[in-house]
Design a protein around this motif. Structure first.
Motif, PDB file in Angstrom:
ATOM      1  N   GLY A  93       0.592  -0.911  -0.012  1.00 18.69           N
ATOM      2  CA  GLY A  93       0.457  -0.074  -0.026  1.00 18.69           C
ATOM      3  C   GLY A  93       0.274   1.225  -0.507  1.00 18.69           C
ATOM      4  N   LYS A  94       0.157   2.070  -1.448  1.00 23.91           N
ATOM      5  CA  LYS A  94       1.311   3.474  -0.623  1.00 23.91           C
ATOM      6  C   LYS A  94      -0.015   4.635  -1.387  1.00 23.91           C
ATOM      7  N   GLY A  95      -0.336   5.498  -0.549  1.00 19.91           N
ATOM      8  CA  GLY A  95      -0.960   6.630  -0.997  1.00 19.91           C
ATOM      9  C   GLY A  95      -2.698   6.256  -1.293  1.00 19.91           C
ATOM     10  N   GLY A  96      -2.770   4.643  -0.960  1.00 17.43           N
ATOM     11  CA  GLY A  96      -3.834   4.806  -0.741  1.00 17.43           C
ATOM     12  C   GLY A  96      -4.520   3.565  -2.030  1.00 17.43           C
ATOM     13  N   GLN A  97      -3.365   3.501  -2.549  1.00 21.56           N
ATOM     14  CA  GLN A  97      -2.947   2.133  -3.345  1.00 21.56           C
ATOM     15  C   GLN A  97      -2.153   1.064  -3.438  1.00 21.56           C
ATOM     16  N   ARG A  98      -3.099  -0.454  -3.304  1.00 23.95           N
ATOM     17  CA  ARG A  98      -2.195  -1.748  -3.340  1.00 23.95           C
ATOM     18  C   ARG A  98      -2.111  -2.101  -4.736  1.00 23.95           C
ATOM     19  N   VAL A  99      -1.118  -2.444  -4.632  1.00 22.37           N
ATOM     20  CA  VAL A  99      -0.145  -3.111  -5.971  1.00 22.37           C
ATOM     21  C   VAL A  99      -0.158  -4.059  -4.903  1.00 22.37           C
ATOM     22  N   ARG A 100       0.499  -5.556  -6.708  1.00 19.28           N
ATOM     23  CA  ARG A 100       0.877  -6.428  -6.135  1.00 19.28           C
ATOM     24  C   ARG A 100       2.357  -6.718  -6.248  1.00 19.28           C
ATOM     25  N   ASN A 101       3.263  -7.112  -5.388  1.00 19.09           N
ATOM     26  CA  ASN A 101       4.294  -7.246  -5.386  1.00 19.09           C
ATOM     27  C   ASN A 101       4.840  -8.634  -5.276  1.00 19.09           C
ATOM     28  N   CYS A 102       6.241  -8.169  -4.978  1.00 25.18           N
ATOM     29  CA  CYS A 102       6.967  -9.904  -4.594  1.00 25.18           C
ATOM     30  C   CYS A 102       8.295  -9.342  -3.973  1.00 25.18           C
TER      31      CYS A 102
END
Lengths: 470, 461
Positions: A444-453
């Protein structure tokens, strides 16, 4: 589900004309349509069985330091034109009041298509089969031990079809297939309640479920094990992190400070540190969203600004080499974009984000590390972690740890928090393991969630502050 | 309850589509009960970076979701952000398909039935926010920028103004038919300051959320942020100690109110995942522990007349003089416990099924002036912000103090690096020694300063 159709050339020329007339220097449009399944069961019962269908467009316009962004859910030609008009109006407004003037540098256009490589398309699998699969995880976890008091299993998959066009002339069509599975188990004994969480995720088709075959058993086993763990006593210790913890540690404690938008905003302690030694000599950190099979949960071929992803060496032998860039930060820092402008969906603006971040392996075996440690702890897995990139303070909650006394693994402990200051701790690494393992997550960053590894080997660090309850 | 006659014209489309959806669900004979939720939102945001305006964003969204249950209690759920009749029919068909293949859930009783609300809630909608011109909030932003640039210690400020207008309907096959029109506007500020003459930076943040545009106070938000950031300077490492702890209102929210909100969620509770299980109607905290959840306060951010399933909101005592009194329910958990729903069903958007959340949570004030909490402390710790939260299952808490200071002889002094707090929340409830007499409001959470008698602090010195 339908994919967004490539925009007709006369629509593109209309958009171009409109932007040019209003002096817009850069614009882009992301159109997406996605569908997905979510299955959630608890104690073997139905909590939610759902199907979703979402579509829309995110339209950005930029002029001289000011951005405008408009989100439309109607993706007809007229709605997209209206969206660009709104974005232009907003950009002109932002430009009027913005203090920092800069340009977005033009780069080579990309016209390409990318589709997730997969064996079994999600749509070829009946919903009944997916339900049976998730219920089996429930059953495995529940039947593992009578001390298991609550189980929660989730299966989620989705297809995102998208189209990106921008004022450089790029046009990228993508179809991404994702799948994720969770097993959460609560175990209780004599008033002591413990929770364990396991997940697997990836980019691909239904074949990814093979990776989660025994996830319910694995999750229950760990939860039961935690029942015998003792609360930890605070103090300063030599810490050996397992690959899961190393990965998330590198992501949270270091990776975020490498995001160039934070550097520009003066919110990163790595500002003005390029070319400087920030870690022990053997430390190398890389973000590569393009692993060979492209199946890791954080992998992608193009970022959400249409830049091709590639390996980015953040730290080489302890020296900070570069930051993670989106289009804006690259333009403002006068470097080439490196494919890290990512957004959670069409309805959010891209930011500088990580993809697949890992610490490179070295030469220690785990047993050598333990034997070489007099008084320390071996920490396994994590619950959560965070960093304050402006002060460098970080904190990680590990799931459990073992005491190490005179080179031997002894007592099991829980509720362990590790904390420190980023720039100090990476200089206290005393051993790096010889094998990398990856795990998936959502950042999460700045209200956005992105997929990560995140990934890394076993890592030994000296003098780490551990917080406990005693 | 709103009848069709007094629906504002602009939302006739939403109303008609929702009714249309409900009629379709009733055509499927396997469906025992059904619910349609239709929602429209408009959002606007101005972003601030490096103490300057950087971007403006606008988004619109309109979508609906459908819940259908069969007599086995199997839930089929589906949603889409398109309310054309074709998509509504297709989506409902998908939900029914999901319901048919899903496993049973014998714990499901029924969707709620219509119930009149006892109090009208006013002040949750502001036309000035709905019709906001995007130039208008610039006055607020200008104040935020000016205060920061006038201060020589400020390195940078980021933040935003954002506004949200929401209109939604809930229809169910038991006759519920409610609508709500709500607005919210917020300011956030995050500031990094430097310690002049020293190579050190510190940071702070503050925010304000209001239902009415005119209630936003940019000057106060920035001044509060600046105060927090400056208090984060002159950081020292300290030794491990066992001393009194004072929680600021922000600290009370993260260490007491947020964990309680999760622990009294009936869903968490019923699965024995809460550290409060087995403690209902027992005294488990100091007499000064008085907490209520009140969804009926006019103009408050967490208020509304009905919850997201159409059940009237209420005011509930959660803790009174340290006695734990009540849980928060939606219709599912209430059915399972054979009680009435407390009106705490919430949805983030049309894309989620109704979960459970607090409305406006209050830690009720005590008798002391804030200063009186500090007076008799020779050495102690002030905790303003930690990124950690307690282990919900056990109540164990071990957290890093991100913003906090050492207290010497009743005075707040240096800030802290690498300092952790460890305590079980139930012990903390018992060790509440003094509570200040004024509340600070952070959105839907309201808290005073609270003094805890003895807490284990791990330092790195």
């Amino acid at each position: 589900m339908e994919s967004p159709k490539p925009l007709e050339s006369n629509l593109i020329s209309k958009l171009t004309k409109l932007a040019t007339k209003k002096r817009i220097e850069f614009w882009d449009i992301r159109v997406a349509s996605s569908s997905g399944t979510l299955l959630e069961f608890t104690n073997g019962k139905n909590k939610e069985v759902s199907y979703s269908n979402i579509k829309g467009a995110g339209i950005r316009a930029f002029i001289n330091g000011g951005w405008g962004f408009s989100v439309k859910q109607n993706i007809s030609d007229s709605s997209i034109i209206e969206g660009l008009n709104e974005a232009i109006k907003l950009a002109l407004f932002a430009e009027r009041y913005s203090k920092f003037k800069f340009k977005i540098k033009e780069y080579d256009l990309i016209r390409d298509k990318y589709t997730t490589k997969l064996k079994t398309p999600l749509k070829d699998v009946d919903i009944e089969q997916k339900i049976d699969f998730a219920l089996q995880i429930e059953k495995d976890a529940h039947d593992f031990d009578p001390r298991v008091i609550n189980t929660n299993s989730l299966y989620t998959d989705g297809i995102i079809n998208s189209l990106l066009i921008n004022s450089f002339g790029s046009s990228i069509e993508q179809s991404i297939s994702i799948l994720r599975i969770f097993s959460i188990v609560y175990a209780k004994e004599n008033g002591n309640l413990q929770r364990n969480f396991e997940s697997i995720g990836g980019i691909g088709g239904y074949e990814l479920t093979k990776k989660a075959d025994k996830i319910g058993i694995k999750s229950a086993k760990k939860a039961i094990k935690l029942l015998s763990a003792k609360p930890v006593k605070g103090g300063k210790f030599t810490v050996i992190m397992d690959p899961k913890l190393t990965g998330v540690f590198i992501h949270e404690a270091f990776g975020h400070a490498c995001e160039a938008d934070l550097v520009i905003a003066k919110e990163s302690i790595l500002e003005e540190k390029l070319g400087e030694k920030v870690a022990s000599e053997n430390i190398s950190i890389i973000d590569d969203p393009t692993p060979s099979d492209m199946a890791l949960f954080g992998s992608y071929k193009f970022d959400d600004e249409g830049i091709a992803a590639k390996p980015v060496q953040l730290v080489e032998n302890g020296v900070l080499k570069t930051y993670l860039h989106d289009l804006e930060s690259a333009s403002r820092m006068n470097v080439s974009p490196n494919g890290h402008g990512r957004a959670s969906s069409y309805s959010s603006k891209p930011q500088a984000r990580m993809g697949v971040t890992y610490l490179k392996e070295h030469d220690w075996k785990l047993n050598e590390m333990i034997e070489d440690t007099k008084n320390g702890v071996l920490c396994e897995n994590w619950k959560y972690g965070y960093t304050n990139p402006a002060t460098g303070n970080f904190q990680f909650k590990t799931r459990n740890c073992y005491k190490i006394e005179n080179g031997e693994k002894t007592e099991l402990m829980r509720d362990v928090g590790l904390s420190g200051l980023i720039l100090e701790i990476l200089n206290r690494v005393s051993a790096i393991g010889n094998k990398i393992e990856y795990s998936d997550g959502v950042c999460g960053k700045g209200g956005q969630r992105v997929r990560n590894c995140t990934g890394g080997p076993y890592l030994r660090v000296e003098d780490v502050v551990m917080g406990g309850l005693q | 309850m709103i009848t069709k006659n007094n629906f504002p014209k602009e939302n006739n489309v939403l109303f008609n589509r929702g009714k249309f959806g409900l009629r379709i669900t009733e055509k499927y004979d396997k469906v025992k009960c059904s619910e349609i939720y239709v929602q429209k939102t408009d959002a606007f945001e101005i972003g601030l970076e490096k103490n300057s305006i950087k971007d403006c964003n606008k988004s619109e969204s309109c979508g609906f979701s459908v819940r259908v249950f069969d007599k086995r209690g199997s839930l089929g759920f589906a949603y889409a952000n398109d309310i054309s009749s074709k998509i509504i029919e297709k989506t409902i068909n998908n939900a029914v398909k999901m319901m048919k293949v899903g496993p049973p859930n014998d714990e499901f009783k029924d969707l709620p039935f219509p119930k009149k609300s006892n109090s009208k809630v006013t002040g949750i909608y502001d036309k000035n926010i709905k019709d906001l011109e995007f130039e208008t909030p610039f006055d607020l932003i200008k104040d935020m920028i000016k205060i920061s640039s006038d201060d020589s210690q400020v390195v940078t400020q980021s933040g935003d103004f954002s506004s949200l207008y929401t209109y939604y309907y809930v229809f169910n096959s038991n006759g519920i038919e409610i609508s709500s029109k709500e607005t919210a506007a917020s300011l956030t500020s995050s500031i990094v300051v430097k310690n002049n003459g020293k190579n050190e930076t510190g940071n702070g943040f503050h925010w304000q959320i209001e239902r009415k545009y005119k209630d936003l106070d940019a000057i106060k938000v920035v001044n509060k942020t600046l105060q927090m950031a400056k208090m984060n300077l002159n950081r020292i490492k300290i030794e491990t100690m066992n001393v009194p702890l004072i929680l600021t209102p922000k600290g009370v929210i993260s260490l007491i109110l947020n964990p309680i909100a999760s622990a009294i969620n009936a869903d968490t509770f019923q699965y024995n995942r809460s550290f409060l299980v087995g403690k209902l109607n027992k005294k488990i905290g100091s007499d000064l522990l008085n907490i209520e959840d009140n969804g009926l306060i006019n103009g408050a951010v967490g208020s509304s007349e009905f919850d997201a399933e159409g059940v009237p909101c209420q005011n509930k005592k959660i803790f009174e003089n340290g006695v734990f009194l009540s849980l928060l329910h939606n219709s599912f958990t209430a059915g399972k416990d054979n009680v009435e729903s407390t009106g705490n069903a919430q949805r983030n958007s049309f894309s989620s099924t109704p979960n459970i959340g607090s409305t406006n949570l209050y830690f009720n004030p005590g008798d002391y002036k804030t200063q009186e909490l500090f007076e008799d402390i020779k050495i102690g710790i002030l905790l303003d912000y930690t990124g950690d939260s307690p282990n919900l299952a056990t109540g164990d808490f071990s957290g890093l103090i991100l913003n906090g200071n050492i207290i010497r002889n009743g005075e707040i002094q240096e800030s802290l690096n690498e300092t952790m707090v460890g305590i079980n929340i139930l012990d903390l409830f018992n060790r509440i020694e003094k509570v200040s007499n004024k509340l600070e409001v952070y959105g839907s959470k309201n808290a005073p300063y609270v003094k805890i008698s003895n807490v284990q602090i791990s330092g790195s010195k």
